[in-house]
Design an enzyme around this catalytic site. Sequence first.
Site, mmCIF file in Angstrom:
data_model
loop_
_atom_site.group_PDB
_atom_site.id
_atom_site.type_symbol
_atom_site.label_atom_id
_atom_site.label_comp_id
_atom_site.label_asym_id
_atom_site.label_seq_id
_atom_site.Cartn_x
_atom_site.Cartn_y
_atom_site.Cartn_z
ATOM 1 N N SER A 170 133.809 31.238 78.767
ATOM 2 C CA SER A 170 133.725 31.968 80.026
ATOM 3 C C SER A 170 133.396 33.436 79.778
ATOM 4 C CB SER A 170 135.053 31.874 80.769
ATOM 5 O OG SER A 170 136.006 32.684 80.104
ATOM 6 N N LYS A 171 133.044 34.095 80.860
ATOM 7 C CA LYS A 171 132.727 35.515 80.780
ATOM 8 C C LYS A 171 133.927 36.287 80.231
ATOM 9 C CE LYS A 171 131.955 39.204 84.058
ATOM 10 N NZ LYS A 171 132.132 40.237 83.061
ATOM 11 N N ARG A 172 135.114 35.809 80.595
ATOM 12 C CA ARG A 172 136.330 36.488 80.132
ATOM 13 C C ARG A 172 136.450 36.480 78.604
ATOM 14 N NH1 ARG A 172 141.512 34.697 82.184
ATOM 15 N NH2 ARG A 172 140.410 33.718 83.907
ATOM 16 N N ASP A 180 134.205 39.156 77.364
ATOM 17 C CA ASP A 180 134.768 40.490 77.598
ATOM 18 C C ASP A 180 135.863 40.799 76.580
ATOM 19 O OD1 ASP A 180 133.098 40.712 79.712
ATOM 20 O OD2 ASP A 180 134.600 40.292 81.254
#
Length: 525
Positions: free
Chosen positions: A280-282, A285
């Site tokens: 995921s994008k998380r 990040d």
Amino acid sequence: MIWVNDVKDNYPKSNISMNQQNVRVRFAPSPTGPLHMGGVRTALFNYLLAKKTGGTFILRIEDTDQTRFVPGAEDYIMEALKWCGIQVDEGIVEGGPYGPYRQSDRKALYQQYASQLLESGNAYLAFDSPEDLEQVRSEYETKGETFTYNAATRQQMRNSLSLSKSVVDQLIASGEKYVIRFKMPDDEVVTDNDLIRGSVSFNTSLLDDKVLFKSDGMPTYHLANVVDDHLMEITHVIRGEEWLPSMPLHVLLYEKFEWEKPVFAHLPLILKPVGKGKLSKRDGDKMGFPVFPLRWTDPFTSEVSSGYREEGYFPDAFVNLLAMLGWNPGTEQEIFSMDELAEAFDLSRVGKSGSKFDPEKAKWFNHQYMQQKDNAELAEMLMPILHEKGVKVEVDYVVKVVEMLKERATFLPEIWDQGFYFFEDPKSYDPKTVSKRWKEGVPEMMQEIYDFLASYQGAWSPAIVKEDFSAFVTKKQWNFGLVMNAFRLCIVGAAMGADLFEICAMIGKEATLRRIQNGIQNIPV
Ligand code: GLU
């Protein structure tokens, strides 16, 4: 999600026969935001199959859910594919004989297919309002159950199966809103062959009566997707594993329409580097890597997400690393050009289980591509970065810098980080190095070095200067290390960089002398 995946591992996977004619594949994203790298991989695998078989790669924009429309997403998708070198044969820009290729532009044609299903008794009208549905759901919840709109419950709902024809006609006449639902058969087993998973079976009693056509006059994903795949004569539906639960409904729709089915292939997920689940994008990040091909600025929140392109990845390295996520060539080879990928690609070599994304391995790919690339090509790519820094320089000079520095670089901008001093005089001097290396007496020593080099008559080449310079330092009985550190501070501005005499040779005598003079004047003792 309720479905039965009855994979029989010994089921022979069907291979795509190489002489199969007219492979038509599509990438069908919904423009709801930036394309996740998993989406790019789906596009890539479709493209590779088309390229391998001399088939056609179609880009279809699935924008029937207008509530999820995000401005800029469609352009982003097209730009991302272009950056990756994934060429669209038919699409909203390219056109083609099966257009239009954007579902909202095809709006008028879906209704007739919904009607066809109504007439054949495979669909029905449902008048339940969102509030009605919410109420049954919560009633079920208080009983500790989950409500499913299906054969077991549809008789108790407000639809054309539970209500009399006259009531239904009245409701329609009075302008009551309705949707069209698929009448999911009760307790049947739907079996189909997936090119990656083998035989997959689903029991229909675990599925619901999906909405096919909405009250706003738009089809849902399921209807539009199947109708378009049929009308566009798609031969292979290659998409992410998250669509596997939709497969039985789609298979049934083909059956009820009496259309020939495409072959399905559901690609495994790309998994988090650590822990379980989908990347995921998380994760990106948290661990500092992009999950999108290009930088994306959210049009609503202005939040910026990083992209592989902007992080300095080469598109061919990005494509290569994506291909290896889920597919393997069956050999040790890891580096593949797009043409080599197309030649080697085979859906039967796509694994069933998800592949963990390894950000370090991604960097490794870029490093490999950096080493492989021609210095002149890299120099050309570096030119815009240099222009941005206000550097005016001939490309031949940049080629030499690239040659000296690329071995240690993974990303192109690192050539600047590691070699800025080839292009500009120091703008500042690293304070730590200054306090350690620029002692009393050093400016006077550097002045003598300046005088020596200013009157130096020998050839300005690294080896020759080094030899004469060393002889001069020895004669002066100076500490060689001390001299070199101070000299480097003047030329580079810090304790870093390539061989000092190589740098002096590259920047030339004039710049070397200027930098020494600047150092003497500006570095505080
Ligand atoms: N519109 C769907 C998506 O956003 C397409 C799924 C499919 O390929 O059938 O991924």
